[in-house]
Design an enzyme around this catalytic site. Structure first.
Site, PDB file in Angstrom:
ATOM      1  N   GLU A 139      -5.838  12.051  30.237  1.00  0.00           N
ATOM      2  CA  GLU A 139      -6.002  11.039  29.190  1.00  0.00           C
ATOM      3  C   GLU A 139      -6.782   9.851  29.777  1.00  0.00           C
ATOM      4  O   GLU A 139      -6.598   9.476  30.919  1.00  0.00           O
ATOM      5  CB  GLU A 139      -4.601  10.614  28.709  1.00  0.00           C
ATOM      6  CG  GLU A 139      -4.495   9.282  27.993  1.00  0.00           C
ATOM      7  CD  GLU A 139      -5.256   9.242  26.671  1.00  0.00           C
ATOM      8  OE1 GLU A 139      -5.186  10.213  25.908  1.00  0.00           O
ATOM      9  OE2 GLU A 139      -5.929   8.224  26.427  1.00  0.00           O
ATOM     10  N   CYS A 191      -8.820  16.081  14.143  1.00  0.00           N
ATOM     11  CA  CYS A 191      -8.718  15.255  12.937  1.00  0.00           C
ATOM     12  C   CYS A 191     -10.112  15.021  12.356  1.00  0.00           C
ATOM     13  O   CYS A 191     -10.291  14.197  11.473  1.00  0.00           O
ATOM     14  CB  CYS A 191      -8.016  13.935  13.241  1.00  0.00           C
ATOM     15  SG  CYS A 191      -8.874  12.915  14.423  1.00  0.00           S
ATOM     16  N   ASP A 230      -6.909  17.886  21.997  1.00  0.00           N
ATOM     17  CA  ASP A 230      -6.652  17.053  20.811  1.00  0.00           C
ATOM     18  C   ASP A 230      -7.518  15.802  20.909  1.00  0.00           C
ATOM     19  O   ASP A 230      -7.014  14.697  21.069  1.00  0.00           O
ATOM     20  CB  ASP A 230      -5.152  16.704  20.790  1.00  0.00           C
ATOM     21  CG  ASP A 230      -4.756  15.932  19.549  1.00  0.00           C
ATOM     22  OD1 ASP A 230      -5.575  15.817  18.619  1.00  0.00           O
ATOM     23  OD2 ASP A 230      -3.618  15.442  19.507  1.00  0.00           O
ATOM     24  N   GLN A 235       0.650   9.625  16.662  1.00  0.00           N
ATOM     25  CA  GLN A 235       0.310  10.102  15.312  1.00  0.00           C
ATOM     26  C   GLN A 235       0.998   9.246  14.255  1.00  0.00           C
ATOM     27  O   GLN A 235       2.153   8.878  14.409  1.00  0.00           O
ATOM     28  CB  GLN A 235       0.719  11.568  15.158  1.00  0.00           C
ATOM     29  CG  GLN A 235      -0.104  12.531  15.993  1.00  0.00           C
ATOM     30  CD  GLN A 235      -1.513  12.743  15.445  1.00  0.00           C
ATOM     31  OE1 GLN A 235      -1.969  12.052  14.540  1.00  0.00           O
ATOM     32  NE2 GLN A 235      -2.217  13.707  16.024  1.00  0.00           N
ATOM     33  N   CYS A 246       0.856  -1.178   0.000  1.00  0.00           N
ATOM     34  CA  CYS A 246       0.000   0.000   0.000  1.00  0.00           C
ATOM     35  C   CYS A 246       0.892   1.228   0.000  1.00  0.00           C
ATOM     36  O   CYS A 246       1.801   1.341   0.819  1.00  0.00           O
ATOM     37  CB  CYS A 246      -0.915  -0.001   1.221  1.00  0.00           C
ATOM     38  SG  CYS A 246      -1.875   1.508   1.351  1.00  0.00           S
TER      39      CYS A 246
HETATM   40  N1  SAH Z   1      -2.534  14.416  22.003  1.00  0.00           N
HETATM   41  C1  SAH Z   1      -2.095  13.066  21.735  1.00  0.00           C
HETATM   42  C2  SAH Z   1      -3.238  12.070  21.547  1.00  0.00           C
HETATM   43  C3  SAH Z   1      -4.364  12.489  20.641  1.00  0.00           C
HETATM   44  S1  SAH Z   1      -5.493  11.188  20.182  1.00  0.00           S
HETATM   45  C4  SAH Z   1      -1.157  13.039  20.563  1.00  0.00           C
HETATM   46  O1  SAH Z   1      -1.056  13.998  19.819  1.00  0.00           O
HETATM   47  O2  SAH Z   1      -0.491  12.018  20.372  1.00  0.00           O
HETATM   48  C5  SAH Z   1      -6.823  11.383  21.282  1.00  0.00           C
HETATM   49  C6  SAH Z   1      -6.586  10.794  22.643  1.00  0.00           C
HETATM   50  O3  SAH Z   1      -7.763  11.042  23.428  1.00  0.00           O
HETATM   51  C7  SAH Z   1      -6.376   9.284  22.677  1.00  0.00           C
HETATM   52  O4  SAH Z   1      -5.176   8.999  23.360  1.00  0.00           O
HETATM   53  C8  SAH Z   1      -7.599   8.752  23.460  1.00  0.00           C
HETATM   54  O5  SAH Z   1      -7.272   7.633  24.283  1.00  0.00           O
HETATM   55  C9  SAH Z   1      -7.968   9.945  24.305  1.00  0.00           C
HETATM   56  N2  SAH Z   1      -9.363  10.040  24.777  1.00  0.00           N
HETATM   57  C10 SAH Z   1     -10.486   9.608  24.159  1.00  0.00           C
HETATM   58  N3  SAH Z   1     -11.591   9.950  24.862  1.00  0.00           N
HETATM   59  C11 SAH Z   1     -11.154  10.651  25.953  1.00  0.00           C
HETATM   60  C12 SAH Z   1     -11.816  11.292  27.063  1.00  0.00           C
HETATM   61  N4  SAH Z   1     -13.146  11.282  27.175  1.00  0.00           N
HETATM   62  N5  SAH Z   1     -11.061  11.900  27.989  1.00  0.00           N
HETATM   63  C13 SAH Z   1      -9.697  11.925  27.878  1.00  0.00           C
HETATM   64  N6  SAH Z   1      -9.024  11.344  26.869  1.00  0.00           N
HETATM   65  C14 SAH Z   1      -9.739  10.705  25.905  1.00  0.00           C
END
Ligand code: SAH
Length: 361
Positions: free
Chosen positions: A243, A318, A291, A193, A69
C-alpha cells in the site's frame, strides 16, 4: 428511479462493457439503498449572509448547500448541522479561498457501522482554531455520539480535503469498526469502503473467487488498512500486503496485531514496483487480490502479476472503464477474465463496483 431499475441499468452497462471478455454474473443489490455512506465531507462557505455547507457543484468550487442527503448516514448530516450552528455562535468563519480570510474549510465525519464510533475532522487552513477547546466541548455536549475529534491543517490550494498535519483534539484520533468478523482501525486519511453492508458481500465474493485452501501464498495489492488480506489470512499460508499511503500501512500493521493474525506482513510502496522486487527476490504469490483506485492499475503491475504465474487473480474494481483497459493488458500476457460479478456498493449513484476472476488460458 426505482431501485430495481437502477440495478438493471447497471447490470446492462456491465454486460455491454464486459460481455465480450467473459461471463457477466447477476449484480448483488443492497437490502437498503439509503443512508449507507459512512464518510461524509462538507465544504464550508458563506453566501448571502449565511454560513452554508455541502458539496461543490460539478467542475466548480461553488458550494451547494446540503441539509440532508439520502445516501448519507443521518448522524453525519446532523453533526454537520450542529457544527454549522456552533460556528455561528463561536464566530468561526468559513475559509475564503480567494481572500485567504477565515478558518474552517471542510468538515469530514466518519462513522463506524458496527461499533457506532464517530470521527469528526475539522479541516482548517491554518494551525489556529480560535476557542477550539470550548468548541469541541460544545460539540460533544450536543453530539455525545462523537468519539474522537481531529483537526487537519490544510493550507494548500489543491483539491485534497485533508492536509498533512493533524492535531487530535479529543479521543484517540481514529475509529474502529468490525467488518467480516475482524476489527479494523481507521485513521483520518486511511481508505475504508463507504458502504458497510455491501462491502461484506463484496469481500465474501472476493474470498469465494480466490478458492483458498490454507496452502497458498497470497498478495493483497493496494491493500489500504489491510482488510482483504487480513480476511484472507485465515485461509492462506501467508499474506503480503502492499500500500502506498503510510497512514494506511500503519493501520494495517496495527489491525494484524489487534486481530492476532501473524501470517501477514505489510509493505509501504507502489504496488507495481514492489511486485517486481518481490519476483526478483524469488517470491511468487499463488493468488493475487488487487483493489486499485478508480484509475486502475498499471502495465508494470500487470506484467509482473502475470510473470508470477499465479493460479488466480481476483480484481476488485470501482472503475469499469479502467478495469476494461486493464483486462486488455492482462490478455497480452494470456490472463483472461473468467467471470465478473457487479456489486452495488453505491446505490443511487452511477458508480459500479465489481469482482473479477482472472485466470491463465
Ligand atoms: N483494499 C483496500 C483499499 C482499496 S482503495 C480496501 O478494500 O479497503 C485503493 C488503495 O490503493 C488506497 O488505499 C490507496 O492509497 C492505494 N494506492 C493508490 N495508488 C497505489 C499504488 N501505486 N501502489 C499501492 N497502493 C496504492
Amino acid at each position: 428511479m426505482p431501485y430495481e431499475e437502477q440495478l438493471s441499468r447497471k447490470a446492462q452497462k456491465m454486460k455491454k462493457l464486459f460481455g465480450k471478455y467473459g461471463e457477466v454474473r447477476g449484480i448483488l443489490g443492497a437490502a437498503n439503498p439509503y443512508g449507507y455512506r459512512n464518510k461524509v465531507t462538507a465544504a464550508f462557505g458563506f453566501r448571502n449572509g449565511r454560513l452554508i455547507s455541502g458539496v461543490y457543484e460539478k467542475n466548480s468550487h461553488r458550494i451547494v448547500n446540503i441539509d440532508r442527503c439520502l445516501i448519507q448516514d443521518d448522524r453525519a448530516d446532523r453533526i454537520i448541522h450542529v457544527i454549522r450552528d456552533l460556528c455561528v455562535s463561536f464566530k468561526i468563519h468559513s475559509y475564503d479561498e480567494d481572500t485567504g480570510f477565515g478558518v474552517l474549510r471542510h468538515v469530514m465525519v466518519r462513522t463506524a457501522a458496527e461499533t457506532g464510533e464517530v470521527l469528526v475532522i475539522l479541516v482548517t487552513a491554518g494551525p489556529i482554531f480560535p476557542g477550539g477547546r470550548n468548541f469541541v466541548r460544545a460539540l460533544r455536549e450536543k453530539c455525545p455520539e462523537v468519539t474522537t475529534v481531529v483537526q487537519s491543517i490544510n493550507p494548500s490550494g489543491s483539491s485534497m480535503v485533508l492536509g498533512e498535519r493533524e492535531k487530535v483534539l479529543f479521543g484517540p484520533g481514529y475509529i474502529e469498526d468490525l467488518l467480516c468478523g475482524l476489527k479494523f482501525r481507521i485513521s483520518p486519511a486511511s481508505f475504508y469502503q463507504v458502504n458497510h453492508a455491501q462491502t461484506e458481500k463484496l469481500y465474501a465474493k472476493a474470498m469465494e473467487e480466490a478458492h483458498l485452501t490454507g496452502r497458498e501464498s497470497v498478495l493483497d495489492a493496494y491493500c489500504g488498512i489491510g482488510t482483504i488480506g487480513l480476511i484472507a489470512a485465515g485461509s492462506a499460508s501467508a499474506v503480503t500486503g502492499v500500500e502506498l499511503n503510510p497512514d494506511a500501512v500503519r493501520d494495517a500493521r496495527q489491525n494484524a496485531r489487534q486481530n492476532g493474525i501473524q501470517n501477514i506482513r505489510f509493505f509501504e510502496g507502489d504496488a507495481g514496483r514492489f511486485l517486481k522486487e518481490l519476483l526478483n527476490a524469488g517470491e511468487r504469490p499463488d493468488v493475487i487480490f488487487m483493489d486499485p483506485p478508480r484509475s486502475g492499475s498499471t502495465p508494470e503491475f500487470i506484467r509482473s502479476a502475470c510473470a508470477a504465474k499465479p493460479e488466480r487473480i481476483v480484481y476488485i474494481s470501482c472503475g469499469p472503464e479502467s478495469l476494461a483497459r486493464d483486462l486488455g493488458e492482462f490478455s497480452r500476457w494470456n490472463y483472461h477474465l473468467t467471470h465478473i460479478t457487479p456489486v452495488d456498493l453505491f446505490p443511487l449513484t452511477e458508480e459500479i463496483e465489481s469482482v473479477s476472476l482472472i485466470e491463465k488460458r
